[in-house]
Design an enzyme around this catalytic site. Structure first.
Site, PDB file in Angstrom:
ATOM      1  N   ASP A 116       0.824  -1.209   0.000  1.00 36.59           N
ATOM      2  CA  ASP A 116       0.000   0.000   0.000  1.00 36.59           C
ATOM      3  C   ASP A 116       0.853   1.251   0.000  1.00 36.59           C
ATOM      4  OD1 ASP A 116      -2.840  -0.880   0.187  1.00 36.59           O
ATOM      5  OD2 ASP A 116      -2.052  -1.934   1.941  1.00 36.59           O
ATOM      6  N   ASP A 176     -10.386  -5.325  -0.935  1.00 40.71           N
ATOM      7  CA  ASP A 176      -9.384  -4.819   0.010  1.00 40.71           C
ATOM      8  C   ASP A 176     -10.076  -4.031   1.107  1.00 40.71           C
ATOM      9  OD1 ASP A 176      -7.137  -3.786   1.255  1.00 40.71           O
ATOM     10  OD2 ASP A 176      -6.521  -2.530  -0.434  1.00 40.71           O
TER      11      ASP A 176
END
Ligand code: DX5
Ligand code: ZN
Length: 233
Positions: free
Chosen positions: A42, A182
């Site tokens: 991320d 996600d």
């Protein structure tokens, strides 16, 4: 057989945002041993999301560990002007980039650029972004990412409204395009997420915020297998 084998129908991707960065290499090794193949990375810029996370420097450090075991680094770019970062991600050892449709002025051009750079590519949709145009927005991409939290932090609760959006993406997109989810994935919802049509399940806190990462990872894989159903398209 680990749940990450290519011939299996779904895959759990550990999200290293939730890792202990003092022990990142060892935690990745433990998950590779447990069968994980794709790791979710991320990247956040403090603009598209409030948080600054990490970027190519961390990718560069972990890429050899993952590549040595045949793994991949799936880089989720929670950044404005994502196209500016593709070459750096590639140079650092990233395998693919997933950019947000909300952050790109021209998603088809961004997809082409990622291909030109030699990266896999995905298109992400925030919870409030309609996915009705996904077939156009994600044309030529490898995956569409349905956010099931507001992007920014690990450890948030799964938004149940994501289940319908997952099913809509699965209906709209060709079978060759993965539907990734996600945010807030846990043992409690992984089977339902899988049954809704997702085949790539990203998990941060549900893996890394446990003492035994391998057991947490395997437990999620088992739940995903329970959700294996024939999805009607
Ligand atoms: C946050 C990130 C996620 C995060 C998921 O916006 O995109 O990948 O690490 O963490 P969990 O699984 O804890 O929600
Ligand atoms: Zn992510």
């Amino acid at each position: 057989m680990p749940c990450s084998d290519r011939d299996r129908r779904a895959e759990v991707e550990p999200s290293i945002y939730a890792a202990d960065f003092a022990n990142l290499g060892a935690q990745i090794e433990a998950l590779l041993d447990a069968g994980a193949r794709a790791f979710h990375v991320d990247v956040g810029d403090g603009r598209f999301i409030d948080s600054i996370t990490f970027g190519p420097v961390v990718v560069r450090s972990i890429a050899p560990i993952v590549a040595a075991r045949g793994g991949e680094l799936d880089c989720h770019l929670m950044v404005s002007e994502p196209e500016r970062h593709f070459e750096q991600i590639k140079a650092a050892g990233g395998t693919s980039v997933t950019f947000h449709v909300e952050a790109s002025a021209d998603p088809p051009a961004a997809i082409r650029l990622a291909r030109d750079v030699g990266l896999g590519v995905g298109v992400a949709f925030n919870p409030e972004t309609p996915v009705a145009s996904a077939a156009t927005d994600a044309e030529g991409a490898d995956l569409a990412l349905c956010m099931s939290i507001r992007p920014g932090l690990s450890g948030q609760a799964f938004m149940p409204s994501a289940l319908e959006r997952i099913a809509e993406l699965r209906r709209l997109l060709p079978a060759s395009v993965h539907v990734q989810v996600d945010g807030g994935i846990s043992a409690a919802n992984a089977a339902a997420v899988r049954a809704a049509g997702a085949d790539l399940l990203v998990a941060g806190s549900a893996i890394f915020w446990h003492d035994d990462l391998a057991a947490a990872y395997r437990g999620l894989c088992e739940r995903v297998e329970l959700g294996n159903v024939t999805t009607v398209r």
